[in-house]
Design a protein around this motif. Structure first.
Motif, PDB file in Angstrom:
ATOM      1  N   ASN A  49       0.815  -1.218   0.000  1.00 30.60           N
ATOM      2  CA  ASN A  49       0.000   0.000   0.000  1.00 30.60           C
ATOM      3  C   ASN A  49       0.843   1.260   0.000  1.00 30.60           C
ATOM      4  OD1 ASN A  49       0.974  -0.267   2.608  1.00 30.60           O
ATOM      5  ND2 ASN A  49      -0.971   0.137   3.627  1.00 30.60           N
ATOM      6  N   THR A  50       2.162   1.129  -0.068  1.00 33.81           N
ATOM      7  CA  THR A  50       3.063   2.287  -0.110  1.00 33.81           C
ATOM      8  C   THR A  50       3.055   2.874  -1.517  1.00 33.81           C
ATOM      9  OG1 THR A  50       4.464   1.241   1.560  1.00 33.81           O
ATOM     10  CG2 THR A  50       5.377   3.112   0.374  1.00 33.81           C
ATOM     11  N   SER A  51       2.288   3.930  -1.684  1.00 35.84           N
ATOM     12  CA  SER A  51       2.110   4.551  -2.998  1.00 35.84           C
ATOM     13  C   SER A  51       3.029   5.761  -3.159  1.00 35.84           C
ATOM     14  CB  SER A  51       0.660   5.012  -3.146  1.00 35.84           C
ATOM     15  OG  SER A  51       0.391   6.053  -2.201  1.00 35.84           O
ATOM     16  N   PRO A  52       3.178   6.258  -4.391  1.00 37.51           N
ATOM     17  CA  PRO A  52       3.933   7.498  -4.570  1.00 37.51           C
ATOM     18  C   PRO A  52       3.374   8.638  -3.718  1.00 37.51           C
ATOM     19  CG  PRO A  52       3.567   6.443  -6.689  1.00 37.51           C
ATOM     20  CD  PRO A  52       2.763   5.671  -5.686  1.00 37.51           C
ATOM     21  N   ARG A  53       2.049   8.682  -3.572  1.00 40.18           N
ATOM     22  CA  ARG A  53       1.406   9.729  -2.766  1.00 40.18           C
ATOM     23  C   ARG A  53       1.838   9.637  -1.304  1.00 40.18           C
ATOM     24  NH1 ARG A  53      -0.507  14.691  -1.827  1.00 40.18           N
ATOM     25  NH2 ARG A  53      -2.499  14.732  -0.723  1.00 40.18           N
ATOM     26  N   VAL A  54       1.920   8.419  -0.775  1.00 41.83           N
ATOM     27  CA  VAL A  54       2.377   8.230   0.605  1.00 41.83           C
ATOM     28  C   VAL A  54       3.781   8.773   0.783  1.00 41.83           C
ATOM     29  CG1 VAL A  54       3.115   6.472   2.269  1.00 41.83           C
ATOM     30  CG2 VAL A  54       0.901   6.266   1.151  1.00 41.83           C
ATOM     31  N   MET A  55       4.662   8.458  -0.149  1.00 37.27           N
ATOM     32  CA  MET A  55       6.048   8.910  -0.039  1.00 37.27           C
ATOM     33  C   MET A  55       6.159  10.424  -0.180  1.00 37.27           C
ATOM     34  SD  MET A  55       7.388   6.096   0.681  1.00 37.27           S
ATOM     35  CE  MET A  55       9.140   6.436   0.669  1.00 37.27           C
ATOM     36  N   GLU A  56       5.313  10.997  -1.028  1.00 40.61           N
ATOM     37  CA  GLU A  56       5.316  12.459  -1.184  1.00 40.61           C
ATOM     38  C   GLU A  56       4.903  13.156   0.116  1.00 40.61           C
ATOM     39  OE1 GLU A  56       2.632  13.054  -4.395  1.00 40.61           O
ATOM     40  OE2 GLU A  56       4.026  12.311  -5.932  1.00 40.61           O
ATOM     41  N   ILE A  57       3.851  12.628   0.743  1.00 38.35           N
ATOM     42  CA  ILE A  57       3.386  13.214   2.007  1.00 38.35           C
ATOM     43  C   ILE A  57       4.446  13.038   3.086  1.00 38.35           C
ATOM     44  CG2 ILE A  57       1.690  13.024   3.866  1.00 38.35           C
ATOM     45  CD1 ILE A  57      -0.375  12.198   1.757  1.00 38.35           C
ATOM     46  N   ALA A  58       5.018  11.832   3.168  1.00 37.01           N
ATOM     47  CA  ALA A  58       6.042  11.570   4.181  1.00 37.01           C
ATOM     48  C   ALA A  58       7.228  12.515   4.010  1.00 37.01           C
ATOM     49  CB  ALA A  58       6.503  10.116   4.100  1.00 37.01           C
ATOM     50  N   ALA A  59       7.652  12.718   2.780  1.00 36.27           N
ATOM     51  CA  ALA A  59       8.777  13.623   2.523  1.00 36.27           C
ATOM     52  C   ALA A  59       8.443  15.047   2.960  1.00 36.27           C
ATOM     53  CB  ALA A  59       9.141  13.592   1.037  1.00 36.27           C
ATOM     54  N   GLN A  60       7.208  15.474   2.706  1.00 40.00           N
ATOM     55  CA  GLN A  60       6.786  16.807   3.116  1.00 40.00           C
ATOM     56  C   GLN A  60       6.778  16.936   4.635  1.00 40.00           C
ATOM     57  OE1 GLN A  60       6.262  19.475   1.269  1.00 40.00           O
ATOM     58  NE2 GLN A  60       5.720  20.723   3.047  1.00 40.00           N
TER      59      GLN A  60
END
Length: 331
Positions: A174-185
């Motif tokens: 379930n680790t999507s590009p969107r998840v990684m973008e939010i986490a990075a932010q």
């Protein structure tokens, strides 16, 4: 504006329209439930609102690093003589997962249900359910943005913790590009990823080791070695000096065995009540199985509580898993 955007806008407006809130997550809260509940609390603070955050049962001590953790109430130990007209439930896969906290709802209460479980039965007055989200915390991030509240380290830490734990440290499917973008932010606000991972995923109690030692002695493989199960009973907790939360994560030892499609734990923390947790690889949707027994969850991670004798509960669950796999228990 698509349906999800409308729901997010509706959720933000709900928080702005009311003044005092009851905030809750599910029984036996995990990192996403705790991070999301405390994240809601912080959003409400920034909006100038008041709130009570409460659960049925204890919240694991390992999440005590989260801001406002000290405000979390255990209903069974801290009864509350108040009813609430505005309620926010986070990460509750269905209405029953709220437990006895429902007794605090006013007769005319309105409820905002924020969740990501496919088995959610839309029990709220307002429902913000996104089954494509990796965690409830992912949805809450969008609500905070819509509400226009300023992000800081505290809010970022709560949301990041929810993302980290429900993606298994950003390892699950379930680790999507969107998840990684939010986490990075969120990291830009000062969240220390190594510290959060250490507290939530790496550090274990001695009691966990003791209960793990006993649990692994019960490990059995069935269904052509495609199902691995372990069992923990009240005597194990007593002899290990362990609590219910110390048994968290045991199911992963089953699921991670090579060739195993479904891992299962049968945890009897009190006589006659068996907490069943299931983890799957690819071939089985364990949420469908859990739902048969009044539970729920996700395709690869689900659970339920079944009352009865351990042997009988095992037989029923193994039969249901075998039906889903197309393989009989003793084949």
């Amino acid at each position: 504006m698509n349906h999800n955007q409308e729901q997010i806008k509706e959720a933000a407006q709900f928080m702005k329209e009311h003044d005092r809130f009851l905030v809750l997550s599910h029984v036996n809260p995990d990192g996403d439930a705790t991070g999301s509940a405390l994240g809601v609390a912080l959003i409400l603070e920034k909006l100038g609102k008041t709130y009570i955050v409460i659960n049925e049962g204890e919240t694991p001590e390992k999440f005590s690093f989260l801001p406002r953790f000290e405000l979390l109430r255990n209903l069974s130990q801290q009864p509350l003589d108040e009813t609430f007209g505005a309620v926010i439930a986070v990460d509750c896969a269905d209405e029953s997962r709220m437990g006895d906290v429902r007794s605090l709802f006013a007769s005319d209460a309105v409820l905002l249900n924020i969740d990501h479980h496919p088995t959610n039965d839309a029990f709220g007055t307002f429902n913000l359910i996104r089954t494509d989200a990796a965690a409830t915390a992912e949805i809450l991030y969008d609500v905070a943005v819509e509400a226009g509240v300023p992000f800081d380290k505290e809010l970022a830490l709560c949301i990041y913790t929810g993302l980290l734990t429900d993606t298994g440290g950003f390892r699950y499917s379930n680790t999507s590009p969107r998840v990684m973008e939010i986490a990075a932010q969120l990291l830009t606000y000062g969240v220390k990823p190594g510290e959060v991972a250490e507290r939530c995923l790496e550090e274990i109690t001695l009691a966990h080791v003791n209960i793990l030692r006993r649990a692994l002695q019960t490990l059995i493989l069935t269904h052509q070695n495609q199902v691995a199960s372990i069992t923990v009973q009240p005597a194990d907790f007593e002899e290990a000096g362990a609590q219910r939360e110390d048994a968290g994560g045991l199911v992963n030892y089953c699921r991670n065995i090579e060739g195993v499609e479904v891992g299962i734990t049968f945890i009897e923390s009190e006589p006659g009540a068996i907490k069943v947790s299931m983890r799957a690889r690819d071939r089985v949707d364990v949420a469908v199985i859990a739902k048969q027994f009044g539970g729920g969850g996700h395709a690869k991670a689900a659970g339920c509580t079944i009352r009865g004798e351990v042997a009988d509960v095992q037989k029923r669950v193994w039969h249901a898993v075998g039906e889903a796999l197309g393989v009989k228990e003793h084949e």
